[in-house]
Design an enzyme around this catalytic site. Structure first.
Site, PDB file in Angstrom:
ATOM      1  N   ASP A  31       0.867  -1.187   0.000  1.00 38.66           N
ATOM      2  CA  ASP A  31       0.000   0.000   0.000  1.00 38.66           C
ATOM      3  C   ASP A  31       0.895   1.226   0.000  1.00 38.66           C
ATOM      4  OD1 ASP A  31      -1.867   2.121   0.917  1.00 38.66           O
ATOM      5  OD2 ASP A  31      -3.229   0.453   1.343  1.00 38.66           O
ATOM      6  N   THR A  35      -4.189   7.085   0.317  1.00 38.57           N
ATOM      7  CA  THR A  35      -5.467   7.405   0.964  1.00 38.57           C
ATOM      8  C   THR A  35      -5.671   6.586   2.226  1.00 38.57           C
ATOM      9  OG1 THR A  35      -6.644   5.812  -0.433  1.00 38.57           O
ATOM     10  CG2 THR A  35      -6.602   8.083  -1.202  1.00 38.57           C
ATOM     11  N   GLY A  36      -4.905   5.540   2.399  1.00 35.65           N
ATOM     12  CA  GLY A  36      -4.967   4.737   3.622  1.00 35.65           C
ATOM     13  C   GLY A  36      -3.931   5.240   4.617  1.00 35.65           C
ATOM     14  N   TYR A 137     -14.199   6.352 -12.727  1.00 29.57           N
ATOM     15  CA  TYR A 137     -13.899   5.308 -11.732  1.00 29.57           C
ATOM     16  C   TYR A 137     -14.404   3.945 -12.219  1.00 29.57           C
ATOM     17  CZ  TYR A 137     -14.725   2.483  -7.527  1.00 29.57           C
ATOM     18  OH  TYR A 137     -14.785   1.447  -6.616  1.00 29.57           O
ATOM     19  N   HIS A 188     -18.529   9.005   1.337  1.00 27.78           N
ATOM     20  CA  HIS A 188     -19.609   8.024   1.507  1.00 27.78           C
ATOM     21  C   HIS A 188     -20.664   8.532   2.482  1.00 27.78           C
ATOM     22  CE1 HIS A 188     -16.814   4.615  -0.054  1.00 27.78           C
ATOM     23  NE2 HIS A 188     -17.306   5.364  -1.019  1.00 27.78           N
ATOM     24  N   PHE A 207     -26.884  14.935  -2.827  1.00 27.89           N
ATOM     25  CA  PHE A 207     -26.685  15.416  -4.193  1.00 27.89           C
ATOM     26  C   PHE A 207     -27.824  14.954  -5.096  1.00 27.89           C
ATOM     27  CE2 PHE A 207     -22.493  15.299  -2.237  1.00 27.89           C
ATOM     28  CZ  PHE A 207     -22.117  16.625  -2.434  1.00 27.89           C
ATOM     29  N   ALA A 281     -21.898  14.552 -10.995  1.00 28.32           N
ATOM     30  CA  ALA A 281     -21.660  13.867 -12.268  1.00 28.32           C
ATOM     31  C   ALA A 281     -21.284  12.411 -12.012  1.00 28.32           C
ATOM     32  CB  ALA A 281     -20.531  14.564 -13.023  1.00 28.32           C
ATOM     33  N   GLY A 282     -21.856  11.521 -12.828  1.00 31.72           N
ATOM     34  CA  GLY A 282     -21.444  10.113 -12.754  1.00 31.72           C
ATOM     35  C   GLY A 282     -22.241   9.252 -11.799  1.00 31.72           C
ATOM     36  N   ASP A 283     -23.227   9.825 -11.082  1.00 28.90           N
ATOM     37  CA  ASP A 283     -24.016   9.045 -10.118  1.00 28.90           C
ATOM     38  C   ASP A 283     -25.255   8.428 -10.783  1.00 28.90           C
ATOM     39  OD1 ASP A 283     -22.638   9.255  -7.743  1.00 28.90           O
ATOM     40  OD2 ASP A 283     -23.751  11.001  -7.013  1.00 28.90           O
TER      41      ASP A 283
HETATM   42  N1  NAD Z   1     -15.930   1.250  -0.116  1.00 33.79           N
HETATM   43  C1  NAD Z   1     -16.852   0.855  -0.989  1.00 33.79           C
HETATM   44  O1  NAD Z   1     -18.063   1.039  -0.779  1.00 33.79           O
HETATM   45  C2  NAD Z   1     -16.437   0.146  -2.265  1.00 33.79           C
HETATM   46  C3  NAD Z   1     -17.443  -0.211  -3.189  1.00 33.79           C
HETATM   47  C4  NAD Z   1     -17.074  -0.877  -4.371  1.00 33.79           C
HETATM   48  C5  NAD Z   1     -15.752  -1.196  -4.594  1.00 33.79           C
HETATM   49  N2  NAD Z   1     -14.786  -0.813  -3.699  1.00 33.79           N
HETATM   50  C6  NAD Z   1     -13.391  -1.150  -3.999  1.00 33.79           C
HETATM   51  O2  NAD Z   1     -12.796  -1.758  -2.851  1.00 33.79           O
HETATM   52  C7  NAD Z   1     -11.425  -1.413  -2.758  1.00 33.79           C
HETATM   53  C8  NAD Z   1     -11.139  -0.935  -1.356  1.00 33.79           C
HETATM   54  O3  NAD Z   1     -11.978   0.177  -1.055  1.00 33.79           O
HETATM   55  P1  NAD Z   1     -11.865   0.936   0.353  1.00 33.79           P
HETATM   56  O4  NAD Z   1     -13.196   1.521   0.649  1.00 33.79           O
HETATM   57  O5  NAD Z   1     -11.223   0.048   1.348  1.00 33.79           O
HETATM   58  O6  NAD Z   1     -10.882   2.126  -0.044  1.00 33.79           O
HETATM   59  P2  NAD Z   1      -9.701   2.815   0.786  1.00 33.79           P
HETATM   60  O7  NAD Z   1      -9.420   4.118   0.127  1.00 33.79           O
HETATM   61  O8  NAD Z   1     -10.011   2.805   2.246  1.00 33.79           O
HETATM   62  O9  NAD Z   1      -8.498   1.816   0.545  1.00 33.79           O
HETATM   63  C9  NAD Z   1      -7.748   1.791  -0.659  1.00 33.79           C
HETATM   64  C10 NAD Z   1      -6.288   1.607  -0.284  1.00 33.79           C
HETATM   65  O10 NAD Z   1      -5.530   1.544  -1.496  1.00 33.79           O
HETATM   66  C11 NAD Z   1      -4.350   2.314  -1.323  1.00 33.79           C
HETATM   67  N3  NAD Z   1      -3.918   2.764  -2.658  1.00 33.79           N
HETATM   68  C12 NAD Z   1      -4.573   3.632  -3.491  1.00 33.79           C
HETATM   69  N4  NAD Z   1      -3.880   3.746  -4.640  1.00 33.79           N
HETATM   70  C13 NAD Z   1      -2.795   2.932  -4.514  1.00 33.79           C
HETATM   71  C14 NAD Z   1      -1.710   2.605  -5.367  1.00 33.79           C
HETATM   72  N5  NAD Z   1      -1.602   3.129  -6.599  1.00 33.79           N
HETATM   73  N6  NAD Z   1      -0.772   1.748  -4.922  1.00 33.79           N
HETATM   74  C15 NAD Z   1      -0.869   1.194  -3.675  1.00 33.79           C
HETATM   75  N7  NAD Z   1      -1.863   1.464  -2.833  1.00 33.79           N
HETATM   76  C16 NAD Z   1      -2.829   2.321  -3.261  1.00 33.79           C
HETATM   77  C17 NAD Z   1      -4.739   3.460  -0.410  1.00 33.79           C
HETATM   78  O11 NAD Z   1      -3.632   4.042   0.267  1.00 33.79           O
HETATM   79  C18 NAD Z   1      -5.727   2.769   0.539  1.00 33.79           C
HETATM   80  O12 NAD Z   1      -5.058   2.255   1.683  1.00 33.79           O
HETATM   81  C19 NAD Z   1     -11.166  -0.369  -3.843  1.00 33.79           C
HETATM   82  O13 NAD Z   1     -10.506  -1.010  -4.909  1.00 33.79           O
HETATM   83  C20 NAD Z   1     -12.555   0.088  -4.265  1.00 33.79           C
HETATM   84  O14 NAD Z   1     -12.589   0.447  -5.617  1.00 33.79           O
HETATM   85  C21 NAD Z   1     -15.111  -0.156  -2.548  1.00 33.79           C
END
Ligand code: NAD
Length: 323
Positions: A31, A35-36, A137, A188, A207, A281-283
């Site tokens: 990671d 964003t984490g 996305y 969210h 929105f 946009a996009g929703d």
């Molecule tokens: N949260 C939801 O409701 C939801 C719904 C559908 C799909 N998803 C998918 O689930 C996955 C996890 O979502 P989440 O809510 O835990 O998101 P999150 O933002 O909490 O976690 C994503 C993690 O990926 C890391 N990251 C981002 N870009 C990176 C990169 N280029 N290289 C390495 N690390 C990277 C970030 O630092 C973060 O820790 C995502 O792929 C998202 O598209 C989430």
């Protein structure tokens, strides 16, 4: 077993990593913490702080499988900054697939999304529905799914794509610690509504209230993060060489944004101001899953499927984090 969990410093990845550790597995998190946060990686997992593009520096033949959560997740932002979405979500997945092939790691579980479907022709949405993403996305995630399909066909990868609908709630681990949602910035609806209930936001903004739905606000299907995590553990077992299995994960119940806000008010016992602004946009207007395939083929049984329970767990976690 030894697993690489990309995105394991984020919301869902850190919870699945926690469950894998609880089951006695070895976990390495990849990671970049864009964003984490490093502090969310569960104790017992090793964190390699690199972009997923550099997966080749980490993967070797000692790994049994990869769970690929890493990516950027905000549909609205993806319309304004498409380049970083194509880079993280699509180019990142290409690089990961290449690294897996080089290292001989043959099993992948991928976080896909309901956003690949766009505005559905029919609800509930089945896996064979038309894919016409309305956001960048969704397009980046659909492209990643297609690249995975190519690797399955060409190299015999065993892959499962899980198309999540709206993931909410929190997980209390076996040691009693809560793990939950904490995006920065938060986009969210439930964590934003909890912020409003806690007085950390002046008001909640919805929105659009002119969608063709029962009260004009968007309809979404919510899934508890612990039920979602269970599906990942089942998917690891169901993966088969040369097959790309795809499952929608939701509860099949649609809630309007207004209904979600009312649920948050009821569960927290706090009334807070709500404003309506223009559409984002996009929703799409309505996203509700058919998860029959996951139930039949994976044996998935969601057990935390009431919205009140999801909000109550999210609120428990919220109070734990914010005091
Ligand atoms: N949260 C939801 O409701 C939801 C719904 C559908 C799909 N998803 C998918 O689930 C996955 C996890 O979502 P989440 O809510 O835990 O998101 P999150 O933002 O909490 O976690 C994503 C993690 O990926 C890391 N990251 C981002 N870009 C990176 C990169 N280029 N290289 C390495 N690390 C990277 C970030 O630092 C973060 O820790 C995502 O792929 C998202 O598209 C989430």
């Amino acid at each position: 077993m030894k697993y690489l969990v990309t995105g394991g410093a984020g919301y869902i990845g850190s919870i699945v990593a926690t469950m894998l550790l609880e089951d006695g597995h070895e976990v390495v998190v990849l990671d970049d913490c864009s964003t984490g946060a490093a502090g969310r990686v569960p104790a017992g997992a090793e964190l390699v702080r690199r972009p997923v593009r550099e997966a080749g520096e980490v993967l070797d033949s000692t790994f049994d499988a990869v769970l690929h959560f890493a990516g950027l997740i905000a549909a609205g932002e993806s319309m304004r900054k498409p380049d970083i979405y194509w880079e993280a979500n699509t180019a990142g997945t290409f690089a990961l697939l290449d690294a897996m092939r080089t290292a001989g790691v043959k099993t992948l579980v991928f976080s896909s999304t309901a956003a690949v479907y766009g505005d559905p022709v029919e609800v509930p949405i089945r896996e064979d529905a038309v894919k016409a993403p309305t956001s960048t996305y969704g397009a980046t995630k659909l492209s990643a799914d297609m690249a995975i399909q190519s690797a399955v066909t060409a190299y015999g990868l065993a892959a499962v794509s899980l198309r999540y609908f709206n993931v909410v709630g929190a997980y209390k681990d076996r040691a009693g610690a809560w793990h939950g949602e904490n995006h920065e910035p938060e986009t969210h609806i439930i964590p934003i509504a909890l912020d409003a209930a806690a007085g950390r936001r002046e008001r909640m903004v919805l929105f659009g209230d002119d969608y063709p739905t029962k009260d004009g606000t968007c309809v979404r299907d919510y899934i508890h993060v612990a039920d979602l995590a269970d599906a990942h553990l089942l998917a690891l077992r169901a993966a088969e060489a040369g097959e790309h299995k795809i499952y929608n994960l939701g509860n099949g119940n649609g809630f309007t944004n207004k209904e979600v806000v009312e649920t948050v008010k009821r569960v927290t016992g706090v009334d807070f101001p709500v404003a309506v602004e223009g559409r984002r946009a996009g929703d799409p207007a309505e996203l509700v899953a058919s998860s029959e395939k996951a139930k039949t083929e994976l044996g998935w049984k969601p057990s935390r499927d009431s919205l009140d329970r999801m909000v109550a767990d999210a609120w428990e976690y919220y109070q734990h984090v914010h005091g």
